[in-house]
Structures are given as structure tokens and as C-alpha cells.
Design a protein around this motif. Structure first.
Motif, short mmCIF file in Angstrom:
data_model
loop_
_atom_site.label_atom_id
_atom_site.label_comp_id
_atom_site.label_asym_id
_atom_site.label_seq_id
_atom_site.Cartn_x
_atom_site.Cartn_y
_atom_site.Cartn_z
N VAL A 250 0.83 -1.21 0.00
CA VAL A 250 0.00 0.00 0.00
C VAL A 250 0.86 1.25 0.00
O VAL A 250 0.53 2.25 -0.66
CB VAL A 250 -0.99 -0.02 1.18
N ASN A 254 0.89 4.62 -3.62
CA ASN A 254 0.71 6.08 -3.69
C ASN A 254 1.47 6.71 -4.85
O ASN A 254 1.13 7.82 -5.29
CB ASN A 254 1.12 6.72 -2.37
N TYR A 260 -8.71 4.81 -6.28
CA TYR A 260 -9.14 4.23 -5.00
C TYR A 260 -8.39 2.96 -4.67
O TYR A 260 -7.80 2.31 -5.54
CB TYR A 260 -10.65 3.96 -4.99
N LEU A 261 -8.45 2.63 -3.39
CA LEU A 261 -8.03 1.34 -2.87
C LEU A 261 -9.27 0.67 -2.28
O LEU A 261 -9.91 1.23 -1.39
CB LEU A 261 -6.95 1.51 -1.80
N HIS A 262 -9.60 -0.50 -2.78
CA HIS A 262 -10.78 -1.27 -2.35
C HIS A 262 -10.29 -2.42 -1.48
O HIS A 262 -9.59 -3.31 -1.97
CB HIS A 262 -11.51 -1.75 -3.61
N VAL A 263 -10.63 -2.38 -0.21
CA VAL A 263 -10.18 -3.40 0.74
C VAL A 263 -11.40 -4.15 1.27
O VAL A 263 -12.24 -3.56 1.96
CB VAL A 263 -9.38 -2.78 1.89
N HIS A 273 -8.11 -2.22 8.04
CA HIS A 273 -8.53 -0.87 7.67
C HIS A 273 -7.77 0.17 8.50
O HIS A 273 -7.30 1.18 7.97
CB HIS A 273 -10.03 -0.70 7.85
N LYS A 277 -5.64 2.30 5.79
CA LYS A 277 -6.23 3.55 5.33
C LYS A 277 -5.31 4.76 5.55
O LYS A 277 -5.19 5.61 4.65
CB LYS A 277 -7.59 3.81 5.99
N PHE A 280 -2.78 5.29 2.65
CA PHE A 280 -3.19 5.45 1.26
C PHE A 280 -3.73 6.86 1.03
O PHE A 280 -4.55 7.35 1.81
CB PHE A 280 -4.25 4.42 0.88
N TYR A 284 -10.72 5.53 -0.14
CA TYR A 284 -10.59 4.22 0.50
C TYR A 284 -11.97 3.58 0.56
O TYR A 284 -12.88 4.10 1.22
CB TYR A 284 -10.01 4.38 1.90
N ALA A 304 -13.78 4.93 6.21
CA ALA A 304 -14.05 4.65 4.80
C ALA A 304 -14.51 5.92 4.12
O ALA A 304 -15.13 6.79 4.75
CB ALA A 304 -15.11 3.57 4.66
N ASP A 305 -14.22 6.03 2.82
CA ASP A 305 -14.76 7.12 2.01
C ASP A 305 -16.00 6.67 1.25
O ASP A 305 -16.86 7.48 0.92
CB ASP A 305 -13.70 7.60 1.02
#
Length: 357
Positions: A250, A254, A260-263, A273, A277, A280, A284, A304-305
Motif C-alpha cells: 500500500v 501512492n 481508489y483502494l478497495h479493501v 482498515h 487507510k 493510502f 478508500y 471509509a470514504d
């Protein structure tokens, strides 16, 4: 108002809400040519209340196919079929990214061009089976990719990204989870190479980073995302130090200025998380067994976003409206998840159709 229904910036796009439809294999494509059925456009159109849809996994090359009746993005016919999907989603005001999925060793010779062996970073047979035209078949010992072959696979991802944009997708997601090829390179248990793609964490992460570099170069970092699922351990994946592996991966993401990063977490023993998060810089996305309450909690806490829903969106096409009204969700029919026709695919009722009935 719930934060679920507020806009959010993801890459170059402002999404209308923070509800994301997860990528879910549904196996509704012609087996001979990998062209999605006509009903695929209806399926995604029905769920376009999501701020963002991430498509089912789509193979970037014939070699990347791992299951029967899954779709591709390598031919003109496939591109044209996907354009009908993206047109439908855009007509509803939503955005859609294509998930690019190379299954690697999680395949079978009967699914490969010319009956060749599936490919992998190392010649290690995974446990389990895959669905073929003759039913479930055991995984086999794969062919270990040479350096030149790795470069061709990276090029396949590049071309798939370009074709996805040609098909009208707003971006592409690299499937780096579920034991498929990128995670096979990343995990120490499936990667025993002694060259620049194996050994240290940095070397094992190199394939993912090289693929992302090609995808970003082709379509721009603000139209590229990646999905990871630490310690999901699906399809025989194990890693000797997963926390350090994902921490380092991760950090390196950058450099690409990704959308996005999907976890997605499924039973991980630690809170990834909280670990990932802060490391990154982009949006997120959190997934894995969420309901409305847990999604709202994650957003409110800044964990989370945007939030990703799978089976709930599969069974409840109007999921955002159900959440708004506090309405009951449909129950998913697991017997129709993979393959078949419209039953369990495009016939789930919405609040509106239920009233008419």
C-alpha cells in the motif's frame, strides 16, 4: 441526512453517493466467445442507483479465464457488448469501473487456449476445483511464467484497460485478491521465484506494481483502482507475514495517484482498515459483509470514504432506495449466483415492482 447519500470524490469523478456495488462473478457470458449476454445490460442498469458499480471480473486475455461462462474484454465483439452495459448505467447517472481479473493458476486446461496449462509465478498446484464445461475439475500444476511471458501478461492488462475505456467504462479495477494471479505473485506461499519477481516482499509486489504502472500509463491513475483482501486465504493463498506484505504494498501504491483502494475483509484477525487507510492517499473503499448500520458507522468514523455491498446489491436492485426508506431487503438465491438465465439475475423485485404486483 445519512453520509451514505452524500457525494464523494473518487479519482476524476464525483459520485452521487457512497454506495458501491461490489464486483461479483455471475457467469452470464457465451462460453465460446466470452461475450456478455444481452441481459447483462439489464442487470447492471437495474442497480445503477449505486454511486459506483464495479463490474464482475473480466479476463484480459484468453489465458486469464478461470471459470466457465465468464466474460472477456479482448475482442471487438466483447467491447461492443460491454458498451451496451456502460450506456445503460450512464443513462441512469451512475459510474462503472471494469474489474480486470486474470485467474492465473486458478483455472483448468479445458478453459485455456489450445488446452495449455494455466500460468502462475511458480509451478505449485493449488487446492480446490474450478467450474468447466464438464463440471468441476481439480486444479492442475500450472506453468511457471518466464520473464518474457510476464511482460506479455502485463501488456495484456494494458490492452484490457484501453479496451475497457473504449467500451465506455469510467475506469478499471485491478483484481488483486481472491487468490488470482496478482495475489499469487504477492503471497510467499505461491511465489517461490528467485528472480526479480520473487523472494523479498518488494520483489513479490513487483508484478502488481508493474501491472498498475501499465494500466495507469494507458488510462490515467485517476481512472484506476485496485482491490485487495488481506488474509482472505482463498484458493490456497498463504503468506508468511501478511501485515508487512500489505503495509509495503500500500505504501508503494501512492506513486500511481490511484482513484481508489478497495479493501474487502473476510475474517482477517486484525483490523487492516486501521493499518492501511492512513497509508493510502486516495479514496478508500471498505467492503466485506457490510449492512447499512456498519456502513454508516465506518463512514461516520472516517474509516471509509465509500462502502461496498455485494450480495445485498445482487438481490436488491434498488438497495439505495431501500436504505433511504428503511425497507426490508430481498433474500439472495444462492442457487442462481453462477450461470443460468434471468431467474435470480434480473427478476429480483424492487419496491416499485412489488407494489405493482
Amino acid at each position: 441526512m445519512s453520509k451514505l447519500f452524500t457525494p464523494v470524490r473518487v479519482g476524476r469523478y464525483e459520485l452521487s453517493n457512497r454506495l458501491v456495488m461490489a464486483p461479483m462473478t455471475r457467469s452470464r457470458a457465451n462460453e465460446d466467445d466470452g461475450v456478455p449476454y444481452d441481459s447483462v445490460a439489464t442487470y447492471y442498469d437495474q442497480r445503477a442507483g449505486a454511486g459506483l458499480i464495479i463490474s464482475e471480473g473480466v479476463y484480459p486475455s484468453a489465458q486469464g479465464k478461470g471459470y466457465v461462462h465468464t466474460p472477456g474484454i479482448r475482442t471487438d465483439a466483447q467491447v461492443e457488448a460491454w458498451r451496451r452495459v456502460t450506456d445503460a448505467v450512464h443513462s441512469r447517472g451512475s459510474r462503472i469501473f471494469m474489474q480486470v481479473m486474470h485467474c492465473g493458476r486458478v483455472s483448468h486446461p479445458s478453459l485455456q487456449p489450445g488446452g495449455t496449462l494455466p500460468v502462475a509465478p511458480s509451478s505449485i498446484q493449488p487446492p480446490g476445483q474450478t467450474w468447466t464445461t464438464s463440471g468441476q475439475q481439480d486444479f492442475v500444476t500450472p506453468h511457471e511464467l518466464t520473464i518474457s511471458e510476464i511482460k506479455q501478461v502485463i501488456e495484456d492488462y494494458r490492452q484490457a484497460s484501453r479496451r475497457a475505456i473504449e467500451a465506455g467504462f469510467d475506469g478499471v479495477e485491478l483484481h488483486g485478491a481472491s487468490g488470482y494471479l496478482p495475489e499469487q505473485f504477492l503471497a510467499s506461499g505461491s511465489n517461490k521465484r528467485e528472480d526479480e519477481y520473487g523472494g523479498s516482499t518488494a520483489n513479490r509486489a513487483r508484478f502488481i506494481l508493474d501491472v498498475l504502472g501499465a494500466m495507469v500509463e494507458e488510462v490515467g491513475g485517476d481512472r484506476v483502482g485496485i482491490k485487495i483482501s488481506p488474509e482472505m486465504n482463498f484458493n490456497g493463498i498463504v503468506d508468511e507475514n501478511p501485515q508487512a506484505t500489505y503495509w509495503e504494498l500500500v505504501d508503494k501504491l501512492n506513486a500511481f495517484d490511484l482513484a481508489y483502494l478497495h479493501v474487502a475483509l473476510f475474517g482477517a484477525p486484525i483490523d487492516y482498515h486501521a493499518l492501511l487507510k492512513p497509508r493510502f492517499n486516495g479514496a478508500y473503499l471498505v467492503g466485506g459483509g457490510l449492512d447499512q448500520a456498519s456502513a454508516e458507522s465506518a463512514l461516520a468514523a472516517g474509516r471509509a470514504d465509500a462502502t461496498v455491498f455485494g450480495a445485498a446489491f445482487l438481490a436488491t436492485p434498488d438497495l439505495p432506495e431501500r436504505f433511504r426508506q428503511g425497507a426490508t431487503l430481498n433474500e439472495p438465491d444462492r442457487s442462481t449466483f453462477y450461470g443460468g438465465g434471468d431467474k435470480g439475475y434480473t427478476d429480483y423485485p424492487t419496491l416499485q415492482t412489488a407494489k405493482v404486483a
